[in-house]
Write an enzyme that holds these catalytic residues in place. Structure first.
Site, PDB file in Angstrom:
ATOM      1  N   GLY A  12     -12.761   7.616   9.874  1.00 23.21           N
ATOM      2  CA  GLY A  12     -13.119   6.665   8.795  1.00 23.21           C
ATOM      3  C   GLY A  12     -13.953   7.249   7.751  1.00 23.21           C
ATOM      4  N   ASN A  14     -13.403   8.576   5.088  1.00 22.71           N
ATOM      5  CA  ASN A  14     -12.757   8.162   3.751  1.00 22.71           C
ATOM      6  C   ASN A  14     -12.592   6.725   3.515  1.00 22.71           C
ATOM      7  OD1 ASN A  14     -11.650  10.554   2.015  1.00 22.71           O
ATOM      8  ND2 ASN A  14     -11.049  11.063   4.432  1.00 22.71           N
ATOM      9  N   LEU A  87       4.193   7.468   9.603  1.00 20.55           N
ATOM     10  CA  LEU A  87       5.170   7.315   8.390  1.00 20.55           C
ATOM     11  C   LEU A  87       5.004   5.718   8.189  1.00 20.55           C
ATOM     12  CD1 LEU A  87       8.372   8.744   8.975  1.00 20.55           C
ATOM     13  CD2 LEU A  87       6.856   9.511   7.252  1.00 20.55           C
ATOM     14  N   VAL A  88       4.828   5.253   6.578  1.00 19.02           N
ATOM     15  CA  VAL A  88       4.914   3.824   6.291  1.00 19.02           C
ATOM     16  C   VAL A  88       6.273   3.318   6.269  1.00 19.02           C
ATOM     17  CG1 VAL A  88       4.595   2.357   4.397  1.00 19.02           C
ATOM     18  CG2 VAL A  88       3.073   4.417   4.711  1.00 19.02           C
ATOM     19  N   ASN A 102      -1.740   8.566  -0.670  1.00 19.43           N
ATOM     20  CA  ASN A 102      -2.252   9.229   0.571  1.00 19.43           C
ATOM     21  C   ASN A 102      -3.128  10.494  -0.124  1.00 19.43           C
ATOM     22  OD1 ASN A 102      -2.383  10.032   3.255  1.00 19.43           O
ATOM     23  ND2 ASN A 102      -0.859  11.687   2.754  1.00 19.43           N
ATOM     24  N   HIS A 104      -3.999  14.083   1.502  1.00 24.51           N
ATOM     25  CA  HIS A 104      -3.762  15.266   2.344  1.00 24.51           C
ATOM     26  C   HIS A 104      -4.531  16.267   2.205  1.00 24.51           C
ATOM     27  CE1 HIS A 104      -1.123  17.371   5.133  1.00 24.51           C
ATOM     28  NE2 HIS A 104      -1.125  18.377   4.564  1.00 24.51           N
TER      29      HIS A 104
END
Ligand code: GAR
Length: 190
Positions: A12, A14, A87-88, A102, A104
């Protein structure tokens, strides 16, 4: 004012950085954190930051409208994946086209796809003896790490670097750029 929901599956950092960045800004409100595990440190961080945090299991995500209903209830405008590793699902994608972002920890399209997350990414980059890595911020679609790219930033890799020191460099880039890029997307200046 736009409401954002932060999806997370891990430590967490971010979530914390994004929340702190927007704390004194009027345009963006961090409405809540949504997690898919009960044993992750981001839950503690959310509590300390005074954020509402909601847990949903795999069935909730993929076989019900529970998450979408919460997003509607809280009038969420944008979803930010801040270290979220599933995956959403389609029902969320349908409601949030180009409104899910997102981050990455590599320079996509290299080192993306299923299984490429967190430390695995840095290990693969080091093993391939790359001279640079970086971050990619992108819109989310139905496949891992393949939506339209919004922003990339690079860092160099020296011979002394290992997966841990690379991870630290990447975290600095995430801190520097992710909140600002989110702000620009929301204000439509990027
Ligand atoms: C971040 O480095 C993020 O880029 C990465 O997970 C880490 C989460 O750290 N995301 C992925 O690998 C997505 N495929 P955090 O929980 O401390 O923010």
């Amino acid at each position: 004012m736009k409401n954002i929901a932060l999806f997370a599956s891990g430590n967490g950092t971010n979530v914390q950085q994004i929340t702190e960045y927007f704390m004194d800004k009027k345009e963006v409100n961090v409405s809540c954190v949504i997690v898919n595990r009960k044993d992750i440190y981001v839950i503690e961080r959310a509590k300390n930051l005074g954020l509402d945090c909601f847990y949903f299991n795999r069935k909730d995500f993929y076989q019900t409208d529970n998450v979408v209903n919460l997003l509607k209830e809280r009038k969420i405008d944008y979803i930010i994946l801040a270290g979220f590793l599933w995956l959403v699902p389609q029902n969320i994608l349908a409601d949030y086209d180009h409104r899910i972002i997102n981050i990455h920890p590599a320079l996509l399209p290299k080192y993306g796809g299923k299984g490429m997350y967190g430390h695995h990414v840095h290990q693969a980059v080091i093993e391939a003896k790359e001279k640079e890595s970086g971050i990619t911020i992108h819109y989310v679609n139905e496949k891992y790490d393949s939506g339209d790219i919004i922003f990339q930033a690079k860092c160099s890799i020296t011979e002394e670097d290992n997966a841990d020191t690379l991870a630290a460099k990447i975290h600095l880039l995430e801190k520097e750029y992710f909140p600002k890029v989110i702000e620009k997307v929301i204000n439509q200046t990027i």
